[in-house]
Design a protein around this motif. Structure first.
Motif, PDB file in Angstrom:
ATOM      1  N   TYR A 172      48.609-110.769  -1.369  1.00  0.00           N
ATOM      2  CA  TYR A 172      47.544-109.964  -1.960  1.00  0.00           C
ATOM      3  C   TYR A 172      46.449-110.868  -2.510  1.00  0.00           C
ATOM      4  CZ  TYR A 172      50.364-105.748  -1.516  1.00  0.00           C
ATOM      5  OH  TYR A 172      51.075-104.692  -1.019  1.00  0.00           O
ATOM      6  N   GLU A 173      45.224-110.382  -2.439  1.00  0.00           N
ATOM      7  CA  GLU A 173      44.077-111.202  -2.833  1.00  0.00           C
ATOM      8  C   GLU A 173      43.997-111.399  -4.340  1.00  0.00           C
ATOM      9  OE1 GLU A 173      39.357-111.612  -1.530  1.00  0.00           O
ATOM     10  OE2 GLU A 173      40.469-109.757  -1.133  1.00  0.00           O
ATOM     11  N   TYR A 174      44.410-110.371  -5.091  1.00  0.00           N
ATOM     12  CA  TYR A 174      44.285-110.431  -6.556  1.00  0.00           C
ATOM     13  C   TYR A 174      45.625-110.084  -7.216  1.00  0.00           C
ATOM     14  CZ  TYR A 174      39.454-109.878  -4.970  1.00  0.00           C
ATOM     15  OH  TYR A 174      38.250-110.017  -4.310  1.00  0.00           O
ATOM     16  N   PRO A 175      46.564-111.031  -7.248  1.00  0.00           N
ATOM     17  CA  PRO A 175      47.893-110.756  -7.815  1.00  0.00           C
ATOM     18  C   PRO A 175      47.941-110.948  -9.335  1.00  0.00           C
ATOM     19  CG  PRO A 175      47.878-112.949  -6.847  1.00  0.00           C
ATOM     20  CD  PRO A 175      46.503-112.383  -6.643  1.00  0.00           C
ATOM     21  N   PHE A 176      47.585-109.892 -10.077  1.00  0.00           N
ATOM     22  CA  PHE A 176      47.681-109.946 -11.544  1.00  0.00           C
ATOM     23  C   PHE A 176      49.109-109.566 -11.958  1.00  0.00           C
ATOM     24  CE2 PHE A 176      43.096-109.130 -10.973  1.00  0.00           C
ATOM     25  CZ  PHE A 176      42.574-110.147 -11.762  1.00  0.00           C
ATOM     26  N   ILE A 177      50.074-110.351 -11.537  1.00  0.00           N
ATOM     27  CA  ILE A 177      51.461-110.054 -11.874  1.00  0.00           C
ATOM     28  C   ILE A 177      52.020-111.184 -12.722  1.00  0.00           C
ATOM     29  CG2 ILE A 177      51.878-108.612  -9.855  1.00  0.00           C
ATOM     30  CD1 ILE A 177      53.290-110.944  -8.568  1.00  0.00           C
ATOM     31  N   TYR A 178      53.028-110.844 -13.498  1.00  0.00           N
ATOM     32  CA  TYR A 178      53.590-111.794 -14.455  1.00  0.00           C
ATOM     33  C   TYR A 178      54.879-112.413 -13.914  1.00  0.00           C
ATOM     34  CZ  TYR A 178      55.744-113.663 -18.655  1.00  0.00           C
ATOM     35  OH  TYR A 178      56.335-114.495 -19.561  1.00  0.00           O
ATOM     36  N   GLY A 179      55.165-113.637 -14.359  1.00  0.00           N
ATOM     37  CA  GLY A 179      56.445-114.251 -14.065  1.00  0.00           C
ATOM     38  C   GLY A 179      56.531-114.937 -12.719  1.00  0.00           C
ATOM     39  N   GLN A 180      55.391-115.166 -12.055  1.00  0.00           N
ATOM     40  CA  GLN A 180      55.391-115.893 -10.796  1.00  0.00           C
ATOM     41  C   GLN A 180      54.539-117.153 -10.949  1.00  0.00           C
ATOM     42  OE1 GLN A 180      57.351-115.357  -8.495  1.00  0.00           O
ATOM     43  NE2 GLN A 180      57.948-113.197  -8.630  1.00  0.00           N
ATOM     44  N   PHE A 181      54.836-118.138 -10.137  1.00  0.00           N
ATOM     45  CA  PHE A 181      54.177-119.424 -10.322  1.00  0.00           C
ATOM     46  C   PHE A 181      52.995-119.598  -9.386  1.00  0.00           C
ATOM     47  CE2 PHE A 181      55.751-120.578  -6.362  1.00  0.00           C
ATOM     48  CZ  PHE A 181      55.616-121.924  -6.068  1.00  0.00           C
ATOM     49  N   ASP A 182      52.131-120.534  -9.738  1.00  0.00           N
ATOM     50  CA  ASP A 182      50.969-120.875  -8.937  1.00  0.00           C
ATOM     51  C   ASP A 182      51.293-122.187  -8.220  1.00  0.00           C
ATOM     52  OD1 ASP A 182      48.573-121.702  -7.861  1.00  0.00           O
ATOM     53  OD2 ASP A 182      47.385-121.171  -9.622  1.00  0.00           O
TER      54      ASP A 182
END
Length: 510
Positions: A142-152
């Motif tokens: 997804y282009e805009y993943p505003f989700i918590y608990g995942q790493f970059d």
């Protein structure tokens, strides 16, 4: 030369259809067809001789011979003189006509189902029915993943972690982590936690007061399994962490909702509720999901009430290291002088959630029993990962990572708040001072569940907030959470702009 299938597998396969009213010959045919169609027998696979299979199944050899002959006629098998029977290689190019229905759950007849257990009746409290946070498995697409608990991935210290993994694979190190540790943990990791990690939170513990777990999740499960039951009352933040709530409910504990304001729970206002509790679960450093930080005065009051009402506090410090100031808030555990606080921390949330490394700090009597309980579940977390992470801490890589994350998260949080102010002024959010998410409240007319679905369709991922509340009512549906640990800085503003378009489709016309 094709390999011949072992005959030992067929007895178990044959037993599955033994309750059928079909003839033995038909049962053998059905078993073999199912094995071919399900891919257990590949084209050109050699079948057991008729004598071998008959002995294995306990039937007359002639019964197997007749079954093989029928399957040859129907195209499933081919017969080669003096070699035996083989799966027809033409199965790759198209299936022959169905002589018998393949066995399996999708094609099972009423006769086939006789004797099967009723799993819906046996599983009294299905965990899958609980309300959980849901994230798309392909969130990275997804282009805009505003989700918590995942790493970059761009922030992951690949070279540093690879170095530590290589060191853990040296001959000398392998001797330390390869044996079964049974109930023990890697001593070097315990040492790093008590000398490098805990002192930053104002917590000091002896080695026998610490246990390593497979993430905070297992830590909470062990605590709930050991200490709670249907006669136990647990005070729980509302809104609060859904997985922790589900864990306590799974142990049949009675939950008492503890309302949350801009500073977490207010102990003085909750005196009657707290007096009923055996345990109280809190996230004081960064309340989940509101991100509120509990002031020192409230922490002292909560500890005093724990002694007064004789309850124990479970402090989930899941996000202890994510502070923009670089100095973590003192833990509630650091103020505890009476062993009233069980402290749960994470080592991998800010680093790589997939590593699943957490720990519990508590009285040695409790830790001893947690070790015995953990032994029944997984014995211990992977020794190799423990040793590699101990090296990661010892070489200062973890401290360097925290500094990089603090800088990146500060920039992203400022960009998110600015974008919300610019594009969604009708929404309210808790000012972000740390952590990796923002808690957003919409007007009464906003349905965050619908908003999340509409936003996902245009490439924006947010997390509806109703799952954090004990009851899924209309009031809870106006909230949602936006994480920024997994989204690049330059995508935050356009992502919020796209989200604003979805919000406007719900906004009432004047």
């Amino acid at each position: 030369m094709p390999s011949r299938t072992p005959t030992a597998m067929w007895a178990q396969q044959f037993q599955r259809s033994s309750g059928s009213k079909k003839s033995l010959q038909d049962q053998i045919r059905q078993m073999l067809v199912a094995a071919i169609l399900d891919g257990q027998l590949v084209p050109e696979a050699a079948l057991p001789s008729s004598r071998e299979l008959a002995d294995q199944l306990g039937v007359a050899r002639n019964t197997v011979v007749l079954a093989y002959q029928m399957l040859v006629e129907e195209g499933y098998l081919i017969s080669r003189e003096r070699s035996g029977h083989f799966v027809n290689p033409d199965m790759l190019h198209g299936l022959p006509r169905f002589a018998v229905a393949p066995a399996g759950p999708c094609a099972a007849s009423d006769d086939d189902a006789i004797g099967r257990p009723n799993w819906r009746q046996r599983i009294v409290h299905p965990p899958s029915n609980q309300r959980n946070i849901v994230k798309p498995a392909n969130w990275q697409h997804y282009e805009y993943p505003f989700i918590y608990g995942q790493f970059d991935q761009s922030l992951f210290p690949t070279n540093d972690w690879r170095e530590c993994c290589m060191k853990a694979l040296s001959i000398m190190e392998i001797r330390n982590w390869a044996p079964d540790l049974i109930e023990r943990d890697d001593e070097s990791l315990i040492q790093q936690i008590r000398t490098r990690v805990l002192p930053r939170r104002g917590v000091f513990a002896a080695p026998d007061e610490i246990i390593i777990t497979n993430g905070c999740q297992q830590a909470l499960y062990l605590i709930a399994d050991l200490l709670t039951g249907e006669d136990t009352t647990v005070g729980f933040e509302n809104p609060g962490y859904p997985d922790a709530r589900n864990i306590f409910e799974n142990r049949n504990a009675r939950l008492v909702p503890l309302s949350v304001d801009q500073h977490g729970i207010a102990p003085e206002a909750l005196d009657d509720s707290l007096a009923r509790c055996d345990y109280v679960y809190v996230t004081p450093s960064h309340q989940c999901p509101t991100t509120a930080t509990m002031p020192i005065e409230r922490r002292r009051t909560l500890l005093a009430m724990a002694q007064e009402h004789d309850f124990v506090i479970v402090e989930d410090d899941y996000e202890s290291e994510n502070t923009f100031s670089g100095t973590p808030h003192p833990a509630l555990k650091s103020l505890d002088t009476a062993d009233r606080v069980i402290y749960v921390g994470s080592l991998s949330k800010t680093f790589a959630p997939g590593l699943r490394l957490g720990y519990v700090v508590g009285p040695r009597e409790l830790i001893r029993e947690l070790r015995a309980l953990r032994r029944l579940m997984v014995r211990h977390p992977v020794g190799y990962v423990q040793r590699a992470f101990a090296t990661f801490l010892a070489l200062g890589h973890h401290d360097a990572l925290l500094r990089r994350l603090a800088h990146a998260y500060r920039e992203r949080s400022q960009a998110l708040m600015a974008a919300l102010d610019a594009h969604l002024p009708q929404l309210r959010y808790v000012p972000i001072t740390g952590g990796a998410s923002s808690w957003v409240e919409g007007p009464e007319w906003l349905d965050a569940e619908r908003l999340a679905a509409d936003a996902q369709a245009v490439g924006v991922l947010i997390e509806p907030g109703s799952v954090f509340f004990m009851t899924d009512d209309t009031y809870a549906r106006r909230y949602f959470r936006m994480g920024f640990s997994a989204i690049a800085l330059e995508r935050i503003e356009p992502g919020v702009s796209a989200l604003a378009q979805c919000v406007r489709t719900q906004q009432p016309t004047v």
